[in-house]
Design a protein around this motif. Structure first.
Motif, PDB file in Angstrom:
ATOM      1  N   GLU A 110       0.828  -1.204   0.000  1.00 35.23           N
ATOM      2  CA  GLU A 110       0.000   0.000   0.000  1.00 35.23           C
ATOM      3  C   GLU A 110       0.871   1.266   0.000  1.00 35.23           C
ATOM      4  O   GLU A 110       1.935   1.291   0.634  1.00 35.23           O
ATOM      5  CB  GLU A 110      -0.900   0.013   1.239  1.00 35.23           C
ATOM      6  CG  GLU A 110      -1.859  -1.154   1.332  1.00 35.23           C
ATOM      7  CD  GLU A 110      -2.957  -1.099   0.294  1.00 35.23           C
ATOM      8  OE1 GLU A 110      -3.214  -0.010  -0.261  1.00 35.23           O
ATOM      9  OE2 GLU A 110      -3.560  -2.158   0.027  1.00 35.23           O
ATOM     10  N   ALA A 112       1.792   4.207   1.667  1.00 42.34           N
ATOM     11  CA  ALA A 112       1.597   4.800   2.988  1.00 42.34           C
ATOM     12  C   ALA A 112       2.767   5.702   3.370  1.00 42.34           C
ATOM     13  O   ALA A 112       2.909   6.091   4.525  1.00 42.34           O
ATOM     14  CB  ALA A 112       1.420   3.701   4.029  1.00 42.34           C
ATOM     15  N   ASN A 182       6.739   0.561   5.461  1.00 44.87           N
ATOM     16  CA  ASN A 182       5.471  -0.081   5.797  1.00 44.87           C
ATOM     17  C   ASN A 182       5.686  -1.216   6.801  1.00 44.87           C
ATOM     18  O   ASN A 182       4.906  -1.389   7.733  1.00 44.87           O
ATOM     19  CB  ASN A 182       4.797  -0.625   4.539  1.00 44.87           C
ATOM     20  CG  ASN A 182       4.060   0.452   3.755  1.00 44.87           C
ATOM     21  OD1 ASN A 182       4.377   1.635   3.886  1.00 44.87           O
ATOM     22  ND2 ASN A 182       3.112   0.052   2.927  1.00 44.87           N
ATOM     23  N   SER A 190      -1.732  -0.140  12.759  1.00 45.30           N
ATOM     24  CA  SER A 190      -2.186  -0.213  11.375  1.00 45.30           C
ATOM     25  C   SER A 190      -1.478   0.831  10.522  1.00 45.30           C
ATOM     26  O   SER A 190      -1.283   1.979  10.940  1.00 45.30           O
ATOM     27  CB  SER A 190      -3.699   0.010  11.290  1.00 45.30           C
ATOM     28  OG  SER A 190      -4.398  -0.987  12.013  1.00 45.30           O
ATOM     29  N   VAL A 191      -1.091   0.428   9.331  1.00 40.29           N
ATOM     30  CA  VAL A 191      -0.470   1.355   8.381  1.00 40.29           C
ATOM     31  C   VAL A 191      -1.553   2.258   7.796  1.00 40.29           C
ATOM     32  O   VAL A 191      -2.610   1.782   7.372  1.00 40.29           O
ATOM     33  CB  VAL A 191       0.243   0.574   7.258  1.00 40.29           C
ATOM     34  CG1 VAL A 191       0.723   1.513   6.175  1.00 40.29           C
ATOM     35  CG2 VAL A 191       1.416  -0.209   7.828  1.00 40.29           C
ATOM     36  N   GLN A 192      -1.308   3.551   7.810  1.00 40.84           N
ATOM     37  CA  GLN A 192      -2.286   4.512   7.315  1.00 40.84           C
ATOM     38  C   GLN A 192      -1.979   4.824   5.848  1.00 40.84           C
ATOM     39  O   GLN A 192      -1.085   5.618   5.542  1.00 40.84           O
ATOM     40  CB  GLN A 192      -2.247   5.804   8.144  1.00 40.84           C
ATOM     41  CG  GLN A 192      -3.330   6.805   7.751  1.00 40.84           C
ATOM     42  CD  GLN A 192      -3.349   8.013   8.667  1.00 40.84           C
ATOM     43  OE1 GLN A 192      -2.615   8.071   9.649  1.00 40.84           O
ATOM     44  NE2 GLN A 192      -4.198   8.978   8.346  1.00 40.84           N
ATOM     45  N   ALA A 193      -2.719   4.203   4.961  1.00 43.37           N
ATOM     46  CA  ALA A 193      -2.502   4.399   3.524  1.00 43.37           C
ATOM     47  C   ALA A 193      -2.904   5.805   3.107  1.00 43.37           C
ATOM     48  O   ALA A 193      -3.823   6.410   3.684  1.00 43.37           O
ATOM     49  CB  ALA A 193      -3.297   3.365   2.732  1.00 43.37           C
ATOM     50  N   TYR A 194      -2.212   6.321   2.123  1.00 46.29           N
ATOM     51  CA  TYR A 194      -2.550   7.643   1.583  1.00 46.29           C
ATOM     52  C   TYR A 194      -3.883   7.588   0.839  1.00 46.29           C
ATOM     53  O   TYR A 194      -4.247   6.557   0.263  1.00 46.29           O
ATOM     54  CB  TYR A 194      -1.479   8.101   0.594  1.00 46.29           C
ATOM     55  CG  TYR A 194      -0.200   8.627   1.208  1.00 46.29           C
ATOM     56  CD1 TYR A 194       0.144   8.391   2.534  1.00 46.29           C
ATOM     57  CD2 TYR A 194       0.690   9.370   0.435  1.00 46.29           C
ATOM     58  CE1 TYR A 194       1.314   8.874   3.079  1.00 46.29           C
ATOM     59  CE2 TYR A 194       1.873   9.860   0.965  1.00 46.29           C
ATOM     60  CZ  TYR A 194       2.192   9.609   2.292  1.00 46.29           C
ATOM     61  OH  TYR A 194       3.355  10.093   2.812  1.00 46.29           O
ATOM     62  N   THR A 195      -4.589   8.693   0.853  1.00 43.08           N
ATOM     63  CA  THR A 195      -5.801   8.814   0.046  1.00 43.08           C
ATOM     64  C   THR A 195      -5.398   9.036  -1.412  1.00 43.08           C
ATOM     65  O   THR A 195      -4.239   9.348  -1.719  1.00 43.08           O
ATOM     66  CB  THR A 195      -6.659   9.995   0.508  1.00 43.08           C
ATOM     67  OG1 THR A 195      -5.950  11.221   0.240  1.00 43.08           O
ATOM     68  CG2 THR A 195      -6.992   9.892   1.988  1.00 43.08           C
TER      69      THR A 195
END
Length: 233
Positions: A110, A112, A182, A190-195
């Motif tokens: 992902e 992130a 990551n 939790s890994v915060q994925a980019y929008t």
């Protein structure tokens, strides 16, 4: 070969650069397209010391070898990328530690971090751990990659592509950086994925020609400072 270019020297240099930064070991290969021919290191050559005369040439349209140097067994992966996407001018296959960990887990990577945003979205996984040694195995790799810049190969490694050699090397560096961040971040939660909007805005900066050339220059000079290019300069 295009007038004024020494493509074999370009490929030998990039191969040594990727070895010095730790992305290539005894395996790994980067290729460059020049018309209907790809250039890639000899399968038995040391990635740290490969010379231009050990860069193999392969015709893209039919896979025929055009040199005494012998291409790697997985050249079919490069051929598949070039045949599927005319804009791709360079490709690299390698087994970086952190990106391959995601491949072993079968987990897409992902975006992130800023390095991850370079790829414009999630990096998919090709669900076949075999060595890609035939056109029949290469075609599904290109299909799963689609229009992406990178692909993970389950249990195996990764493939990255670029519009030129410098962009391909940059993609290789950013792939491992993204995977490492990551992996480490996952230990914190939790890994915060980019929008999608964040990816777009960050990618506009990181995929610029200035940043690509800056990244390539850093890797090149790191290899030069290590003495890995002394006999090529």
């Amino acid at each position: 070969m295009s007038a004024g270019r020494d493509v074999r020297l370009e490929v030998a240099t990039a191969t040594r650069v990727l070895a010095v930064v730790g992305l290539f070991d005894m395996h790994g290969h980067i290729s460059v397209r020049d018309g209907d021919v790809l250039y890639i290191c000899d399968r038995g050559a040391s990635r740290l010391t490969v010379r231009p005369d050990l860069i193999a040439a392969v015709r893209i349209s039919d896979g025929e070898r055009l040199s005494d140097a012998v291409p790697p067994s997985e050249t079919s992966m490069h051929l598949a990328a070039y045949r599927a996407r005319p804009e791709v001018q360079s490709a690299a296959h390698f087994h970086p530690l952190y990106a391959t960990a995601f491949a072993v887990a079968g987990k897409p990577l992902e975006p992130a971090s800023n390095a991850g945003a370079f790829f414009g979205g999630t990096i998919p996984v090709h669900d076949n751990p075999e060595l890609i040694r035939t056109d029949e195995l290469g075609a599904p790799v290109a299909r799963d990659m689609g229009s992406a810049t990178a692909l993970l190969l389950r249990g195996h490694g990764a493939l990255v592509v670029g519009r030129d050699l410098q962009e391909c090397v940059t993609a290789a560096l950013y792939l491992e950086e993204s995977a490492q961040r990551n992996y480490l971040a996952a230990s914190l939660g939790s890994v915060q994925a980019y929008t999608a909007d964040e990816i777009r805005r960050v990618r506009e900066m990181l995929a610029s020609r200035f940043v690509i050339e800056k990244t390539w220059t850093y890797a090149l000079e790191k290899a030069r400072a290590a003495g890995a290019l002394d006999d090529l300069d």
